[in-house]
Write an enzyme that holds these catalytic residues in place. Structure first.
Site, PDB file in Angstrom:
ATOM      1  N   ASP A  58       0.808  -1.216   0.000  1.00 53.35           N
ATOM      2  CA  ASP A  58       0.000   0.000   0.000  1.00 53.35           C
ATOM      3  C   ASP A  58       0.842   1.268   0.000  1.00 53.35           C
ATOM      4  O   ASP A  58       2.007   1.263   0.417  1.00 53.35           O
ATOM      5  CB  ASP A  58      -0.887   0.041   1.249  1.00 53.35           C
ATOM      6  CG  ASP A  58      -2.036  -0.940   1.202  1.00 53.35           C
ATOM      7  OD1 ASP A  58      -2.027  -1.817   0.324  1.00 53.35           O
ATOM      8  OD2 ASP A  58      -2.932  -0.825   2.058  1.00 53.35           O
ATOM      9  N   TYR A 150      -6.333   2.966   5.718  1.00 55.80           N
ATOM     10  CA  TYR A 150      -6.557   2.593   7.127  1.00 55.80           C
ATOM     11  C   TYR A 150      -7.624   1.505   7.284  1.00 55.80           C
ATOM     12  O   TYR A 150      -7.969   1.149   8.405  1.00 55.80           O
ATOM     13  CB  TYR A 150      -6.955   3.812   7.975  1.00 55.80           C
ATOM     14  CG  TYR A 150      -6.152   5.050   7.714  1.00 55.80           C
ATOM     15  CD1 TYR A 150      -4.830   5.172   8.175  1.00 55.80           C
ATOM     16  CD2 TYR A 150      -6.691   6.113   6.985  1.00 55.80           C
ATOM     17  CE1 TYR A 150      -4.084   6.320   7.929  1.00 55.80           C
ATOM     18  CE2 TYR A 150      -5.948   7.264   6.739  1.00 55.80           C
ATOM     19  CZ  TYR A 150      -4.648   7.356   7.212  1.00 55.80           C
ATOM     20  OH  TYR A 150      -3.909   8.496   6.960  1.00 55.80           O
ATOM     21  N   HIS A 204       3.486  -2.262   3.344  1.00 57.33           N
ATOM     22  CA  HIS A 204       3.620  -0.909   2.793  1.00 57.33           C
ATOM     23  C   HIS A 204       5.026  -0.742   2.219  1.00 57.33           C
ATOM     24  O   HIS A 204       6.006  -0.849   2.961  1.00 57.33           O
ATOM     25  CB  HIS A 204       3.368   0.142   3.871  1.00 57.33           C
ATOM     26  CG  HIS A 204       2.019   0.059   4.495  1.00 57.33           C
ATOM     27  ND1 HIS A 204       1.698  -0.885   5.465  1.00 57.33           N
ATOM     28  CD2 HIS A 204       0.882   0.789   4.291  1.00 57.33           C
ATOM     29  CE1 HIS A 204       0.434  -0.720   5.833  1.00 57.33           C
ATOM     30  NE2 HIS A 204      -0.086   0.281   5.137  1.00 57.33           N
TER      31      HIS A 204
END
Length: 251
Positions: A58, A150, A204
């Site tokens: 991400d 989130y 991430h």
């Protein structure tokens, strides 16, 4: 599970939109409250006995770390899924093109990474459509899945997005909490310890520790007998690059 319908997937591409023909999806794990007309509006993992998992990254692309990660994946012949932020897509289009050209899937991760659960439908769709448009302009194809920043996306919003854009919301079943920067060895240990067949793994590629964790993670998954695929692949859909799209007038 019913075959996904063929409603137009409306993307913000000027006066036109893109409509994918959705194939039969594999059975998915979803709560009853997450089902829209017997179709999966929310995906956390895929029910399968095959030893396959999906690595997802991400918040990119990152100008330095994403190319390093792509090198690691290329050296191992692996495919992953990148959930990209729209305003970063337009800033680093060459990296986005490389992601697509090397066989990885690109998903929609909103334009500016806001808490979408605090926004109204029009603002939510604007965030998503702008990102779809940016990805399409660089790669020639729109994303077919969405991941909310989130994970903050209400059930009502997920249903709305699926109904209006035919985009399933993809969450995850393994979270190493790499955003807390626990260190590369901890990230790898958490991913390896949490992975099961059909897992969708969150990470991430904007954190140095996460990218440093990937050699041990990728090799460790291989040693445990796991195969890596994109989100589309483990759901039983065609490779993202092989999907055909037809233009329809936005209405």
């Amino acid at each position: 599970m019913k075959r996904p319908d063929r409603r137009a997937f409306l993307a913000a591409c000027g006066a036109m939109a893109l409509c994918p023909t959705l194939p039969q999806a594999a059975p998915m794990i979803a709560l009853p409250s997450d089902i829209v007309q017997n179709e999966a509006a929310t995906i956390m993992a895929v029910r399968t006995v095959s030893p396959v998992v999906a690595m997802t990254f991400d918040d990119g692309p990152h100008p330095r770390l994403t190319p390093l990660l792509l090198d690691m994946l290329k050296a191992r012949g692996l495919r992953a899924t990148f959930y990209l932020i729209g305003n970063r897509v337009v800033k680093w289009p060459d990296i986005v093109k490389r992601i697509a050209d090397e066989g990885h899937e690109i998903g929609n991760h909103s334009w500016s990474h806001p808490f979408l659960s605090k926004l109204g439908n029009d603002a939510v769709l604007s965030e998503i459509d702008r990102t779809t448009d940016a990805i399409y302009k660089v790669t020639g194809r729109p994303p077919v899945t969405f991941r909310p920043p989130y994970g903050a996306f209400t059930n009502k919003q997920r249903q709305m997005l699926y109904q209006k854009r035919n985009l399933p919301t993809v969450l995850w079943s393994v979270d190493p909490q790499d955003w807390r920067k626990p260190g590369a060895s901890t990230v790898a240990k958490r991913i390896l310890g949490g992975s099961r067949p059909g897992a969708i793994i969150l990470s991430h590629d904007i954190h140095t520790g996460t990218v440093n964790a990937m050699p041990g993670t990728l090799d460790g998954l291989h040693e445990r007998g796991y195969q890596l695929g994109t989100v589309s692949q483990i759901m039983g859909w065609p490779l993202w690059q092989s999907r055909s799209f037809r233009r329809v007038v936005k209405g």
